[in-house]
Write a protein that holds these residues in place. Structure first.
Motif, PDB file in Angstrom:
ATOM      1  N   SER A 412      10.386   3.871  -0.025  1.00 11.95           N
ATOM      2  CA  SER A 412       9.822   2.645  -0.610  1.00 11.95           C
ATOM      3  C   SER A 412       8.343   2.494  -0.266  1.00 11.95           C
ATOM      4  O   SER A 412       7.574   1.984  -1.079  1.00 11.95           O
ATOM      5  CB  SER A 412      10.559   1.378  -0.170  1.00 11.95           C
ATOM      6  OG  SER A 412      11.734   1.647   0.470  1.00 11.95           O
ATOM      7  N   ALA A 413       7.937   2.925   0.930  1.00 16.08           N
ATOM      8  CA  ALA A 413       6.520   2.814   1.305  1.00 16.08           C
ATOM      9  C   ALA A 413       5.669   3.714   0.414  1.00 16.08           C
ATOM     10  O   ALA A 413       4.589   3.323  -0.034  1.00 16.08           O
ATOM     11  CB  ALA A 413       6.331   3.173   2.772  1.00 16.08           C
ATOM     12  N   ASN A 414       6.146   4.905   0.127  1.00 20.98           N
ATOM     13  CA  ASN A 414       5.385   5.819  -0.739  1.00 20.98           C
ATOM     14  C   ASN A 414       5.320   5.333  -2.178  1.00 20.98           C
ATOM     15  O   ASN A 414       4.341   5.572  -2.871  1.00 20.98           O
ATOM     16  CB  ASN A 414       5.936   7.236  -0.635  1.00 20.98           C
ATOM     17  CG  ASN A 414       5.474   7.906   0.653  1.00 20.98           C
ATOM     18  OD1 ASN A 414       4.321   7.737   1.060  1.00 20.98           O
ATOM     19  ND2 ASN A 414       6.352   8.633   1.314  1.00 20.98           N
ATOM     20  N   ALA A 415       6.372   4.626  -2.607  1.00 21.13           N
ATOM     21  CA  ALA A 415       6.334   4.041  -3.953  1.00 21.13           C
ATOM     22  C   ALA A 415       5.213   2.994  -4.009  1.00 21.13           C
ATOM     23  O   ALA A 415       4.479   2.903  -4.997  1.00 21.13           O
ATOM     24  CB  ALA A 415       7.685   3.420  -4.291  1.00 21.13           C
ATOM     25  N   TYR A 416       5.061   2.214  -2.928  1.00 19.89           N
ATOM     26  CA  TYR A 416       3.973   1.232  -2.874  1.00 19.89           C
ATOM     27  C   TYR A 416       2.612   1.911  -2.852  1.00 19.89           C
ATOM     28  O   TYR A 416       1.640   1.400  -3.396  1.00 19.89           O
ATOM     29  CB  TYR A 416       4.143   0.274  -1.694  1.00 19.89           C
ATOM     30  CG  TYR A 416       4.817  -1.004  -2.136  1.00 19.89           C
ATOM     31  CD1 TYR A 416       4.131  -1.929  -2.905  1.00 19.89           C
ATOM     32  CD2 TYR A 416       6.149  -1.239  -1.832  1.00 19.89           C
ATOM     33  CE1 TYR A 416       4.749  -3.074  -3.358  1.00 19.89           C
ATOM     34  CE2 TYR A 416       6.787  -2.394  -2.278  1.00 19.89           C
ATOM     35  CZ  TYR A 416       6.071  -3.307  -3.036  1.00 19.89           C
ATOM     36  OH  TYR A 416       6.687  -4.439  -3.499  1.00 19.89           O
ATOM     37  N   ARG A 417       2.522   3.040  -2.210  1.00 23.90           N
ATOM     38  CA  ARG A 417       1.247   3.772  -2.169  1.00 23.90           C
ATOM     39  C   ARG A 417       0.738   4.021  -3.589  1.00 23.90           C
ATOM     40  O   ARG A 417      -0.420   3.738  -3.910  1.00 23.90           O
ATOM     41  CB  ARG A 417       1.440   5.097  -1.425  1.00 23.90           C
ATOM     42  CG  ARG A 417       0.235   6.017  -1.520  1.00 23.90           C
ATOM     43  CD  ARG A 417       0.548   7.383  -0.891  1.00 23.90           C
ATOM     44  NE  ARG A 417      -0.579   8.274  -1.075  1.00 23.90           N
ATOM     45  CZ  ARG A 417      -0.739   9.073  -2.136  1.00 23.90           C
ATOM     46  NH1 ARG A 417       0.170   9.091  -3.106  1.00 23.90           N
ATOM     47  NH2 ARG A 417      -1.799   9.838  -2.236  1.00 23.90           N
ATOM     48  N   ARG A 418       1.620   4.511  -4.444  1.00 24.07           N
ATOM     49  CA  ARG A 418       1.215   4.798  -5.832  1.00 24.07           C
ATOM     50  C   ARG A 418       0.779   3.519  -6.544  1.00 24.07           C
ATOM     51  O   ARG A 418      -0.225   3.479  -7.248  1.00 24.07           O
ATOM     52  CB  ARG A 418       2.373   5.477  -6.583  1.00 24.07           C
ATOM     53  CG  ARG A 418       2.630   6.905  -6.101  1.00 24.07           C
ATOM     54  CD  ARG A 418       3.676   7.623  -6.951  1.00 24.07           C
ATOM     55  NE  ARG A 418       5.034   7.096  -6.742  1.00 24.07           N
ATOM     56  CZ  ARG A 418       5.858   7.512  -5.760  1.00 24.07           C
ATOM     57  NH1 ARG A 418       5.472   8.447  -4.903  1.00 24.07           N
ATOM     58  NH2 ARG A 418       7.069   7.000  -5.644  1.00 24.07           N
ATOM     59  N   LYS A 419       1.550   2.447  -6.330  1.00 29.91           N
ATOM     60  CA  LYS A 419       1.251   1.172  -6.967  1.00 29.91           C
ATOM     61  C   LYS A 419      -0.115   0.621  -6.509  1.00 29.91           C
ATOM     62  O   LYS A 419      -0.897   0.123  -7.310  1.00 29.91           O
ATOM     63  CB  LYS A 419       2.338   0.163  -6.552  1.00 29.91           C
ATOM     64  CG  LYS A 419       2.972  -0.544  -7.719  1.00 29.91           C
ATOM     65  CD  LYS A 419       4.109  -1.419  -7.270  1.00 29.91           C
ATOM     66  CE  LYS A 419       3.855  -2.830  -7.740  1.00 29.91           C
ATOM     67  NZ  LYS A 419       4.863  -3.768  -7.250  1.00 29.91           N
TER      68      LYS A 419
END
Ligand code: ZN
Length: 426
Positions: A412-419
């Motif tokens: 989930s943290a990496n998904a936020y990185r992209r966002k």
């Protein structure tokens, strides 16, 4: 970390219903107690859980977003815009879980936080079994959770009433700083904290610019100004206090204000060096903090201890100031005093809550071993922490997190990185 700084060889700790009920040698404890669960800590060190006195835990998701700038440029050009575009309740939950996992891995059992959607921080912290003094941020411009001061004050009051009797969460008010919250609003916050008997977390005297601006606007330096308006008391936790003269330190001491010293964040933003040796001479309740991961860039209290001990030596030219034992004390019992929780935590003593870390002590970088404080402060790493107990509950056993899912958190943290990257390119 009791008053005699007793170190017990071949020691043991008995825990019952979240509390420490006995401390002694392993044979003494084994004679007196029959345990339902035993954790073998042979050849390891059992230390009080570390106390991180200042952070912004959801900002873990902004780790490394922009580096190598001073506070004003970093805040106004990068952090405030990134927050405006990205911070939601879900962001706060994901960032909090990431920070909690990192802190447990490093033996931190209590942290003092200041952010938005603090109710979500409290829920995640409570679920993970971590102790927190959690402050809802109040600031004089619209922020992700509250658009006006009225909304923020109502949110904070509701938040404090919801959590005030919790075993792990100490809900607090968190006005951002004297340069972002008006005198009128600071006074209202102080009145609300009196009414609710709540702690107040605030950034104070972090930079030279703040000292100049506050002096110009109010005729006194930040600590003196806050004292003049009657804002400070023994429920206040002041983060940074980089710029305070002797008289201001006396004021902080007299009023019982807790101080959070953040050496790595102050170094990275080139804010300055807090007068910590003077604070220690005056026996101020000063603890160590990492500050948010965006200005550090981790939540590693072992690095803060090591840095605190070394920074003040090089800055003062005196290797005797802030020794290893004092640095360890700031990360434990003195940090507990800074958060006004010294009756509950900060040392391994009968009657205190069972907040404990078990640390491996025989890795190459710790060999040979002569002095326990030297080894803990100058050689031990966060990754040497093996097992963590908070309020009697085992939250990490043999490096396995028991209350958080590490893979899920990273995903989930990496998904936020992209966002976040996309939001900043717009
Ligand atoms: Zn901060």
């Amino acid at each position: 970390m009791n008053t005699e700084k007793r170190v017990i060889e071949n020691g043991a700790v008995a825990v019952q219903k979240g509390k420490i009920v006995a401390v002694g040698t392993a044979s003494e404890i084994a004679r007196k107690f029959l345990a339902g669960q035993t954790i073998n800590a042979q050849n390891k060190v059992i230390v009080p859980g570390l106390v991180n006195t200042h952070t912004h835990i959801p900002m873990s998701l902004f780790r490394g977003i922009s580096d190598d700038l001073d506070l004003q440029e970093w805040l106004t050009k990068y952090i405030f815009p990134a927050e405006a575009k990205n911070v939601t309740e879900d962001f706060v939950r994901v960032g909090t879980k990431l920070g909690l996992a990192e802190m447990i891995r490093g033996g931190t059992t209590t942290f003092c936080d200041m952010y938005y959607f603090e109710d979500a921080v409290a829920e995640e912290t409570s679920k993970a079994g971590v102790r927190g003094v959690l402050g809802e941020t109040i600031i004089d411009f619209p922020v992700p959770d509250n658009k006006t001061n009225g909304e923020a004050m109502a949110y904070a009051e509701k938040f404090i009433n919801k959590w005030k009797n919790d075993a792990l969460i100490v809900p607090a008010l968190a006005p951002h700083a004297p340069y972002t919250v008006s005198t009128e609003h600071l006074n209202a916050i102080r009145r609300l904290s009196d009414k609710l008997n709540a702690a107040v977390v605030i950034h104070v005297a972090e930079t030279q610019k703040e000292v100049a601006d506050i002096s110009k606007q109010y005729g006194s330096r930040p600590v003196a100004y806050l004292s003049k308006i009657g804002f400070l008391n023994n429920r206040t936790i002041a983060a940074h206090v980089v710029f305070a003269d002797d008289e201001e330190l006396n004021v902080l001491k007299k009023l019982g204000v807790g101080v959070a010293h953040n050496p790595q964040s102050n170094m990275k933003l080139a804010s300055g060096v807090a007068p910590v040796p003077q604070m220690l001479l005056k026996d101020l309740p000063v603890g160590l903090g990492t500050d948010g991961a965006a200005s550090n860039n981790d939540l590693n209290m072992w690095e803060e201890m090591d840095t605190a001990a070394k920074l003040h030596k090089v800055f003062s030219g005196d290797p005797k100031v802030v020794n290893a034992e004092q640095a360890f004390e700031m990360a434990t019992i003195r940090g507990a005093r800074a958060l006004h929780l010294e009756k509950l935590i900060g040392s391994i003593e009968t009657g205190k809550r069972a907040d404990i870390a078990i640390v491996d002590f025989d890795d190459l970088h710790q060999t040979p071993y002569y002095n326990v404080y030297s080894s803990l402060v100058y050689a031990t790493k966060a990754s040497d922490v093996r097992t963590v107990v908070i309020n009697g509950r085992v939250v990490m056993l043999d490096r396995r997190l028991l209350t958080l899912d590490e893979n899920d958190i990273k995903k989930s943290a990496n998904a936020y990185r992209r966002k976040i990257i996309t939001s900043l390119s717009k």
